[in-house]
Structure formats: C-alpha cells, structure tokens
Design a protein around this motif. Structure first.
Motif, mmCIF file in Angstrom:
data_model
loop_
_atom_site.group_PDB
_atom_site.id
_atom_site.type_symbol
_atom_site.label_atom_id
_atom_site.label_comp_id
_atom_site.label_asym_id
_atom_site.label_seq_id
_atom_site.Cartn_x
_atom_site.Cartn_y
_atom_site.Cartn_z
ATOM 1 N N PRO A 1 0.814 -1.229 0.000
ATOM 2 C CA PRO A 1 0.000 0.000 0.000
ATOM 3 C C PRO A 1 0.844 1.274 0.000
ATOM 4 C CG PRO A 1 -0.866 -1.547 1.600
ATOM 5 C CD PRO A 1 0.457 -2.100 1.125
ATOM 6 N N GLY A 2 1.921 1.290 0.756
ATOM 7 C CA GLY A 2 2.786 2.470 0.797
ATOM 8 C C GLY A 2 3.497 2.694 -0.517
ATOM 9 N N ALA A 3 3.982 1.621 -1.120
ATOM 10 C CA ALA A 3 4.695 1.738 -2.390
ATOM 11 C C ALA A 3 3.768 2.241 -3.493
ATOM 12 C CB ALA A 3 5.291 0.390 -2.783
ATOM 13 N N SER A 4 2.520 1.839 -3.458
ATOM 14 C CA SER A 4 1.592 2.249 -4.510
ATOM 15 C C SER A 4 1.166 3.703 -4.377
ATOM 16 C CB SER A 4 0.357 1.343 -4.514
ATOM 17 O OG SER A 4 -0.380 1.500 -3.326
ATOM 18 N N ARG A 5 1.460 4.332 -3.225
ATOM 19 C CA ARG A 5 1.092 5.741 -3.036
ATOM 20 C C ARG A 5 2.271 6.697 -3.216
ATOM 21 N NH1 ARG A 5 -2.074 3.362 1.070
ATOM 22 N NH2 ARG A 5 -0.527 3.832 2.652
ATOM 23 N N GLU A 6 3.442 6.166 -3.539
ATOM 24 C CA GLU A 6 4.599 7.028 -3.786
ATOM 25 C C GLU A 6 4.251 7.972 -4.939
ATOM 26 O OE1 GLU A 6 7.657 7.355 -2.334
ATOM 27 O OE2 GLU A 6 6.919 6.034 -0.766
ATOM 28 N N PRO A 7 4.622 9.245 -4.836
ATOM 29 C CA PRO A 7 4.277 10.207 -5.893
ATOM 30 C C PRO A 7 4.711 9.779 -7.297
ATOM 31 C CG PRO A 7 5.185 11.345 -3.991
ATOM 32 C CD PRO A 7 5.332 9.871 -3.724
ATOM 33 N N ALA A 8 5.866 9.157 -7.406
ATOM 34 C CA ALA A 8 6.366 8.780 -8.730
ATOM 35 C C ALA A 8 5.584 7.632 -9.363
ATOM 36 C CB ALA A 8 7.838 8.400 -8.631
#
Length: 77
Positions: free
Chosen positions: A19-26
């Motif tokens: 979940p955190g990785a999918s919300r990274e701005p890039a």
C-alpha cells in the motif's frame, strides 16, 4: 501457534509494503501495475514446510514472479 518461516515473514513484509509503495508520488498513477503486483504476491505465496514451494506455480519459493514483485515493493531479503 506455528512459528513463521523466513519466507513467510518476507512475503508478509512485501504485502505490508504494497500500500505504501503504490502511493509514492512517482508511481501513484500506475494503479493497474500495483493491482497486478498485489495479485502476484497473493497467488505466489510460500507454502508451509521446511523448504517451501510456491503456491502459484509449485517452484521453489521465491519463484521468479514472487521475487520480482517483492523487489517492486522494496523487499529484497
């Protein structure tokens, strides 16, 4: 309660990091990519046992698909 194997722990950490990785701005706009990554992690989980195999393809865990998906979310080992 059974003890968790290193493989199960690594898989759990990858699922938690998703979940955190999918919300990274890039990468936030790549919803399909993250959906596929999540599906791979769910389907290619480690089976129980001293030398776990992949539940998705039967190969030694981590299989190529699980290894790649875990690296995508930042879980290397």
């Amino acid at each position: 309660m059974k003890e968790e194997t290193a493989e199960q722990n690594r898989h759990w950490r990858a699922m938690c990091a998703l979940p955190g990785a999918s919300r990274e701005p890039a990468t936030a706009g790549h919803a399909v990519f993250w959906d596929v990554t999540e599906e791979i992690l769910k389907e290619h989980a480690p089976a129980d046992g001293p030398e776990p195999s992949c539940q998705g393809c039967g190969k030694r865990w981590p299989c190529e698909m699980a290894e790649s998906a875990m690296k995508q979310v930042g879980v290397w080992s």
